[in-house]
Design a protein around this motif. Structure first.
Motif, mmCIF file in Angstrom:
data_model
loop_
_atom_site.group_PDB
_atom_site.id
_atom_site.type_symbol
_atom_site.label_atom_id
_atom_site.label_comp_id
_atom_site.label_asym_id
_atom_site.label_seq_id
_atom_site.Cartn_x
_atom_site.Cartn_y
_atom_site.Cartn_z
ATOM 1 N N PHE A 76 32.786 44.369 36.143
ATOM 2 C CA PHE A 76 34.159 44.206 37.041
ATOM 3 C C PHE A 76 35.141 44.300 36.000
ATOM 4 N N VAL A 77 34.819 44.887 34.466
ATOM 5 C CA VAL A 77 36.282 44.193 33.761
ATOM 6 C C VAL A 77 36.999 45.694 34.188
ATOM 7 N N PRO A 78 36.216 47.023 33.598
ATOM 8 C CA PRO A 78 37.478 47.766 33.700
ATOM 9 C C PRO A 78 37.740 47.790 35.033
ATOM 10 N N ARG A 79 37.515 47.418 35.978
ATOM 11 C CA ARG A 79 38.034 47.367 37.504
ATOM 12 C C ARG A 79 39.251 46.592 37.861
ATOM 13 N N VAL A 80 39.464 45.723 36.823
ATOM 14 C CA VAL A 80 40.503 44.592 37.058
ATOM 15 C C VAL A 80 41.957 45.026 36.214
ATOM 16 N N THR A 81 42.555 46.165 36.929
ATOM 17 C CA THR A 81 43.751 46.512 36.030
ATOM 18 C C THR A 81 44.755 45.628 36.912
ATOM 19 N N GLU A 82 45.598 45.639 36.374
ATOM 20 C CA GLU A 82 46.951 45.610 36.429
ATOM 21 C C GLU A 82 47.849 46.053 37.684
ATOM 22 N N ASP A 83 47.593 47.384 38.366
ATOM 23 C CA ASP A 83 47.693 48.424 39.090
ATOM 24 C C ASP A 83 46.145 47.132 40.638
ATOM 25 N N LEU A 84 45.152 46.885 40.264
ATOM 26 C CA LEU A 84 44.784 46.603 41.032
ATOM 27 C C LEU A 84 45.247 45.026 41.836
ATOM 28 N N LEU A 85 45.768 44.437 40.463
ATOM 29 C CA LEU A 85 46.329 42.752 40.321
ATOM 30 C C LEU A 85 47.475 42.717 41.296
ATOM 31 N N ALA A 86 48.211 43.864 40.717
ATOM 32 C CA ALA A 86 49.488 43.705 41.734
ATOM 33 C C ALA A 86 49.377 43.931 43.949
ATOM 34 N N GLU A 87 47.949 45.321 43.697
ATOM 35 C CA GLU A 87 48.495 45.220 45.153
ATOM 36 C C GLU A 87 47.784 44.609 45.414
ATOM 37 N N VAL A 88 46.600 43.330 44.879
ATOM 38 C CA VAL A 88 46.716 42.222 45.951
ATOM 39 C C VAL A 88 47.542 40.878 46.263
ATOM 40 N N THR A 89 48.223 40.372 44.393
ATOM 41 C CA THR A 89 49.572 39.308 45.238
ATOM 42 C C THR A 89 50.101 40.142 45.813
ATOM 43 N N ALA A 90 51.133 41.421 45.591
ATOM 44 C CA ALA A 90 51.650 42.040 46.503
ATOM 45 C C ALA A 90 51.395 41.750 48.277
ATOM 46 N N LEU A 91 49.800 41.119 48.525
ATOM 47 C CA LEU A 91 49.272 40.828 49.970
ATOM 48 C C LEU A 91 49.747 39.325 50.353
ATOM 49 N N VAL A 92 50.681 39.195 49.468
ATOM 50 C CA VAL A 92 51.437 36.951 49.762
ATOM 51 C C VAL A 92 52.023 37.301 50.454
ATOM 52 N N PRO A 93 52.833 36.686 51.703
ATOM 53 C CA PRO A 93 53.919 36.853 52.120
ATOM 54 C C PRO A 93 54.832 36.430 51.252
ATOM 55 N N ASP A 94 55.724 36.881 50.860
ATOM 56 C CA ASP A 94 56.804 36.036 50.292
ATOM 57 C C ASP A 94 57.968 34.710 50.863
ATOM 58 N N GLU A 95 57.521 34.002 52.146
ATOM 59 C CA GLU A 95 57.978 32.908 52.246
ATOM 60 C C GLU A 95 56.540 32.037 52.085
ATOM 61 N N TRP A 96 55.447 32.411 51.266
ATOM 62 C CA TRP A 96 54.762 31.335 50.445
ATOM 63 C C TRP A 96 54.857 31.223 48.860
ATOM 64 N N LEU A 97 56.054 31.801 48.933
ATOM 65 C CA LEU A 97 56.019 32.538 47.500
ATOM 66 C C LEU A 97 57.682 31.922 46.657
ATOM 67 N N VAL A 98 57.924 31.109 47.701
ATOM 68 C CA VAL A 98 59.737 30.929 47.603
ATOM 69 C C VAL A 98 59.547 29.551 46.542
ATOM 70 N N ASP A 99 60.751 29.357 46.241
ATOM 71 C CA ASP A 99 61.110 28.124 45.376
ATOM 72 C C ASP A 99 59.969 27.379 44.332
ATOM 73 N N GLU A 100 59.456 28.304 43.599
ATOM 74 C CA GLU A 100 58.370 27.798 42.868
ATOM 75 C C GLU A 100 59.020 27.533 41.656
ATOM 76 N N PRO A 101 59.636 26.047 40.846
ATOM 77 C CA PRO A 101 60.137 25.933 40.092
ATOM 78 C C PRO A 101 59.481 27.157 38.771
ATOM 79 N N GLY A 102 60.600 27.598 37.721
ATOM 80 C CA GLY A 102 60.573 28.282 37.167
ATOM 81 C C GLY A 102 60.194 29.693 37.156
ATOM 82 N N PHE A 103 60.496 29.795 38.472
ATOM 83 C CA PHE A 103 60.546 31.790 38.472
ATOM 84 C C PHE A 103 61.940 31.468 39.814
#
Length: 275
Positions: free
Chosen positions: A195-222
């Motif tokens: 798993f360690v070689p497979r958990v890359t920045e690109d892979l994590l960016a791919e899965v986080t991109a699946l989260v809808p924007d409306e669930w991520l808005v208005d987070e303090p500090g961002f």
């Protein structure tokens, strides 16, 4: 992007879950377990479900398919349960659905054998996402068609509930002493090598991109949803690089003796090795 469906009928609540998920039917004729933005744990539970569920799937673990699910609150008008009515009314709009696995059974470590390799893969993954809800008390594992399926990842990445302390919290070891698979001799070294070689920045960016924007808005500090996505990527990427050496199994905790491997092993008949 996750596929999107519309909820057409609320079937029944699943009261085993603290967030009161429900079985619903959708316009694609599918049946799903629906998790609601209006539940007490809020939208971060759904963020965790998407990030961790989709990450697990890409690492080769069995996770039921996830969908974006639109809900019209009017669907709850005929519900006799006041608690369910209030939950549906509070969850209009975009929610999360998880494919319902008909005929699946809750995992019982006394009845279902797990190989050392599979146990190691699940424990390592849970350590990465800091899953505090895969214990023998509440396994959050299903057996379907003779295979192990991972469900309910809402209680993961607990650091995202307090981002100012996330870096410190995410660097902490993972105590797997109560993990439901602790007695199956998890092969953590093999899991780390895979798993360690497979958990890359690109892979994590791919899965986080699946989260809808409306669930991520208005987070303090961002300033934007993408800024928050990068925080998830950075935190998980850093943890992936160190967690293999920080998984604790069978050690006593501050308030009680160890409950693994003896908590279940004493109850089990001698088991043959499974490769």
């Amino acid at each position: 992007m996750l596929s999107e469906v519309i909820a057409t009928r609320y079937v029944t609540p699943l009261r085993e879950g603290g967030s009161l998920p429900g079985v619903v039917e959708a316009d694609d004729l599918g049946t799903y377990v629906m998790k609601f933005t209006g539940a007490g744990q809020g939208r971060k539970t759904l963020v965790a479900e998407v990030v961790c569920g989709e990450l697990g799937r890409r690492l080769g673990l069995r996770v039921p398919d996830l969908v974006r699910m639109q809900l019209d609150p009017v669907i709850g008008l005929g519900e006799p349960d006041q608690e369910v009515q209030e939950l549906l009314k509070a969850s209009g709009g975009l929610n999360l659905g998880m494919d319902y696995l008909p005929g699946s059974l809750g995992f019982d470590p006394l009845a279902f054998e797990v190989s050392s390799r599979e146990a190691g893969r699940v424990v390592w993954f849970d350590a990465l996402i800091n899953n505090v809800d895969r214990s023998w008390r509440n396994p959050n594992l299903l057996v379907w068609h003779g295979q192990l399926w991972l469900i309910d990842h809402g209680a993961t990445m607990i650091w995202h509930h307090n981002w100012p302390t996330a870096k410190t919290a995410a660097a902490k070891p993972y105590n797997a002493s109560d993990h439901v698979l602790a007695t199956f001799a998890p092969d953590l070294a093999s899991a780390a090598a895979e798993f360690v070689p497979r958990v890359t920045e690109d892979l994590l960016a791919e899965v986080t991109a699946l989260v809808p924007d409306e669930w991520l808005v208005d987070e303090p500090g961002f300033d934007s949803p993408d800024d928050l996505r990068r925080a998830y990527v950075e935190t998980l990427l850093a943890r992936a690089g160190t967690i293999s050496d920080q998984i604790v199994m069978g050690e006593r905790t501050e308030d009680r003796p160890s409950q693994a491997p003896g908590w279940l092993a004493a109850k089990l008949p001698p088991r043959r090795a499974v490769k």
